[in-house]
Design a protein around this motif. Structure first.
Motif, PDB file in Angstrom:
ATOM      1  N   GLN A 114       0.824  -1.211   0.000  1.00  0.00           N
ATOM      2  CA  GLN A 114       0.000   0.000   0.000  1.00  0.00           C
ATOM      3  C   GLN A 114       0.860   1.263   0.000  1.00  0.00           C
ATOM      4  O   GLN A 114       0.522   2.247  -0.664  1.00  0.00           O
ATOM      5  CB  GLN A 114      -0.946  -0.025   1.200  1.00  0.00           C
ATOM      6  N   SER A 126      -7.304   0.182  -0.831  1.00  0.00           N
ATOM      7  CA  SER A 126      -7.498  -0.992   0.030  1.00  0.00           C
ATOM      8  C   SER A 126      -8.502  -0.713   1.142  1.00  0.00           C
ATOM      9  O   SER A 126      -8.538   0.382   1.713  1.00  0.00           O
ATOM     10  CB  SER A 126      -6.170  -1.405   0.653  1.00  0.00           C
ATOM     11  N   ASP A 127      -9.320  -1.710   1.472  1.00  0.00           N
ATOM     12  CA  ASP A 127     -10.277  -1.584   2.575  1.00  0.00           C
ATOM     13  C   ASP A 127      -9.564  -1.616   3.922  1.00  0.00           C
ATOM     14  O   ASP A 127      -9.836  -0.806   4.807  1.00  0.00           O
ATOM     15  CB  ASP A 127     -11.297  -2.728   2.530  1.00  0.00           C
ATOM     16  N   ILE A 128      -8.673  -2.576   4.079  1.00  0.00           N
ATOM     17  CA  ILE A 128      -7.907  -2.717   5.318  1.00  0.00           C
ATOM     18  C   ILE A 128      -6.559  -2.036   5.105  1.00  0.00           C
ATOM     19  O   ILE A 128      -5.784  -2.444   4.248  1.00  0.00           O
ATOM     20  CB  ILE A 128      -7.720  -4.198   5.679  1.00  0.00           C
ATOM     21  N   LYS A 129      -6.297  -0.991   5.859  1.00  0.00           N
ATOM     22  CA  LYS A 129      -5.117  -0.164   5.626  1.00  0.00           C
ATOM     23  C   LYS A 129      -3.900  -0.661   6.407  1.00  0.00           C
ATOM     24  O   LYS A 129      -4.019  -1.176   7.514  1.00  0.00           O
ATOM     25  CB  LYS A 129      -5.388   1.285   6.033  1.00  0.00           C
ATOM     26  N   GLY A 130      -2.736  -0.467   5.787  1.00  0.00           N
ATOM     27  CA  GLY A 130      -1.478  -0.817   6.430  1.00  0.00           C
ATOM     28  C   GLY A 130      -0.361  -0.633   5.428  1.00  0.00           C
ATOM     29  O   GLY A 130      -0.422  -1.163   4.318  1.00  0.00           O
ATOM     30  N   LEU A 133       0.999  -3.852   4.134  1.00  0.00           N
ATOM     31  CA  LEU A 133       0.016  -4.797   3.605  1.00  0.00           C
ATOM     32  C   LEU A 133       0.009  -4.701   2.083  1.00  0.00           C
ATOM     33  O   LEU A 133       0.300  -3.641   1.513  1.00  0.00           O
ATOM     34  CB  LEU A 133      -1.380  -4.486   4.135  1.00  0.00           C
ATOM     35  N   ASN A 137      -8.096  -4.389  -3.804  1.00  0.00           N
ATOM     36  CA  ASN A 137      -9.170  -3.658  -4.478  1.00  0.00           C
ATOM     37  C   ASN A 137      -8.660  -2.978  -5.743  1.00  0.00           C
ATOM     38  O   ASN A 137      -9.075  -1.862  -6.068  1.00  0.00           O
ATOM     39  CB  ASN A 137      -9.810  -2.613  -3.567  1.00  0.00           C
ATOM     40  N   LYS A 198      -7.986 -11.977   6.432  1.00  0.00           N
ATOM     41  CA  LYS A 198      -7.606 -10.695   5.855  1.00  0.00           C
ATOM     42  C   LYS A 198      -6.147 -10.786   5.399  1.00  0.00           C
ATOM     43  O   LYS A 198      -5.423 -11.702   5.808  1.00  0.00           O
ATOM     44  CB  LYS A 198      -7.776  -9.561   6.865  1.00  0.00           C
ATOM     45  N   GLU A 201       0.915  -8.599   6.430  1.00  0.00           N
ATOM     46  CA  GLU A 201       2.056  -7.864   5.882  1.00  0.00           C
ATOM     47  C   GLU A 201       2.878  -8.755   4.959  1.00  0.00           C
ATOM     48  O   GLU A 201       3.075  -9.941   5.227  1.00  0.00           O
ATOM     49  CB  GLU A 201       2.937  -7.327   7.011  1.00  0.00           C
ATOM     50  N   ASP A 254      -8.809 -15.789   1.680  1.00  0.00           N
ATOM     51  CA  ASP A 254     -10.143 -16.311   1.974  1.00  0.00           C
ATOM     52  C   ASP A 254     -10.558 -17.474   1.078  1.00  0.00           C
ATOM     53  O   ASP A 254     -11.734 -17.820   1.029  1.00  0.00           O
ATOM     54  CB  ASP A 254     -11.182 -15.193   1.896  1.00  0.00           C
ATOM     55  N   ASN A 275     -11.465  -7.140  -2.649  1.00  0.00           N
ATOM     56  CA  ASN A 275     -10.515  -6.882  -1.569  1.00  0.00           C
ATOM     57  C   ASN A 275      -9.466  -7.979  -1.438  1.00  0.00           C
ATOM     58  O   ASN A 275      -8.637  -7.940  -0.530  1.00  0.00           O
ATOM     59  CB  ASN A 275     -11.236  -6.682  -0.240  1.00  0.00           C
TER      60      ASN A 275
END
Length: 285
Positions: A114, A126-130, A133, A137, A198, A201, A254, A275
């Motif tokens: 990211q 991205s939906d889940i930020k980091g 990571l 998306n 999810k 890293e 997933d 995602n």
């Protein structure tokens, strides 16, 4: 039937790969500094020859795996309609064929993160930020736009890997279902059975013999190619000249362990974003 076909599209397509025996060792790593502590590491992958596509035995094993997965998610014994859907997935597979990659090339040591994506594009979808990571998306077209801007900022040459390059790099000289062997466990990669749900890293698991991380699981990785049938013996193959769907590889956090096989294929339209869709860069040497 519609539900089964939806599952089938998620499961995508496979093709087990056999690589000719060779001595494999990590190659040269090229580091590009984006500034502000953001760096891109590219690993030099050597040229080589391998076999791509499922053997009859491999297809039979895959068919059983898919049937068991369908039983699990449908919570029932499979009827003819379900079995037909499994056969449809199997029919998408390519026959085993020999592929020769005549030149070395670079592959991203990690999936594009990211922080790397934001350094080039100025945004993070991205939906889940980091920061560390993998970016998610992203559609195939989003990846191409990133690469266009990245090449303008650097010495250029960056691109998506071809499907053959991706699979060869993933296997890193192995002939097994995964670069770890014929079995994979949650200690090896982030997939459905890892129960994480999810992305994690990049670099959280052990690399393959080429020094590439997260080639199995975490997020699906877009390839350059249109989806199509495999050809016969070829040198440096590329997908069809035209098509409707682009190929992704590697599986995701997933989905099942089967979808994380070194040779497993998923295909979908180049405008789709989810995602669990990311990418890894390649570069011509």
């Amino acid at each position: 039937m519609k539900r089964i076909l939806g599952i089938a599209m998620v499961l995508g397509l496979v093709g087990a790969l056999t690589v000719m025996a060779q001595d494999i060792k990590p190659e040269k790593v090229d580091v590009v500094d984006f500034g502000e502590g953001v760096k891109l590491e590219m690993v030099l992958v050597p040229e080589g020859k391998f076999k791509m596509g499922f053997t009859k035995k491999g297809l039979a094993e895959l068919k059983v795996e898919i049937q068991e997965y369908f039983k699990k998610i449908l919570k029932k014994e499979l009827v003819k309609e379900d079995l037909d859907a499994v056969d449809l997935i199997i029919s998408w597979q390519g026959k085993q064929h020999e592929v020769t990659l005549t030149k070395p090339y670079y592959m991203g040591k990690y999936e594009v993160t990211q922080e790397q994506y934001e350094a080039v594009m100025g945004k993070n979808p991205s939906d889940i930020k980091g920061a560390k990571l993998p970016v998610a998306n992203v559609s195939w077209l989003d990846c191409k736009e990133f690469i266009k801007k990245l090449n303008a900022k650097t010495n250029g040459g960056y691109r998506l890997p071809t499907e053959a390059e991706w699979e060869y790099a993933c296997r890193a000289g192995t002939t097994t279902a995964y670069s770890f062997g014929d079995k994979m466990t949650p200690k090896d990669a982030n997939y459905e059975d890892s129960k994480i749900g999810k992305p994690v890293e990049v670099g959280s698991y052990q690399p393959n013999a080429f020094g590439l991380y997260d080639m199995h699981g975490n997020v699906w990785e877009w390839c350059e190619d249109w989806h199509g049938e495999y050809p016969f013996a070829v040198t440096y193959p590329k997908g069809p000249a035209t098509g409707e769907n682009r190929v992704l590889r590697g599986g995701s956090f997933d989905l099942t362990v089967s979808s994380a096989r070194s040779s497993y294929r998923l295909y979908i339209t180049p405008t789709d974003r989810f995602n669990f869709f990311g990418f890894r860069l390649a570069r011509t040497k």
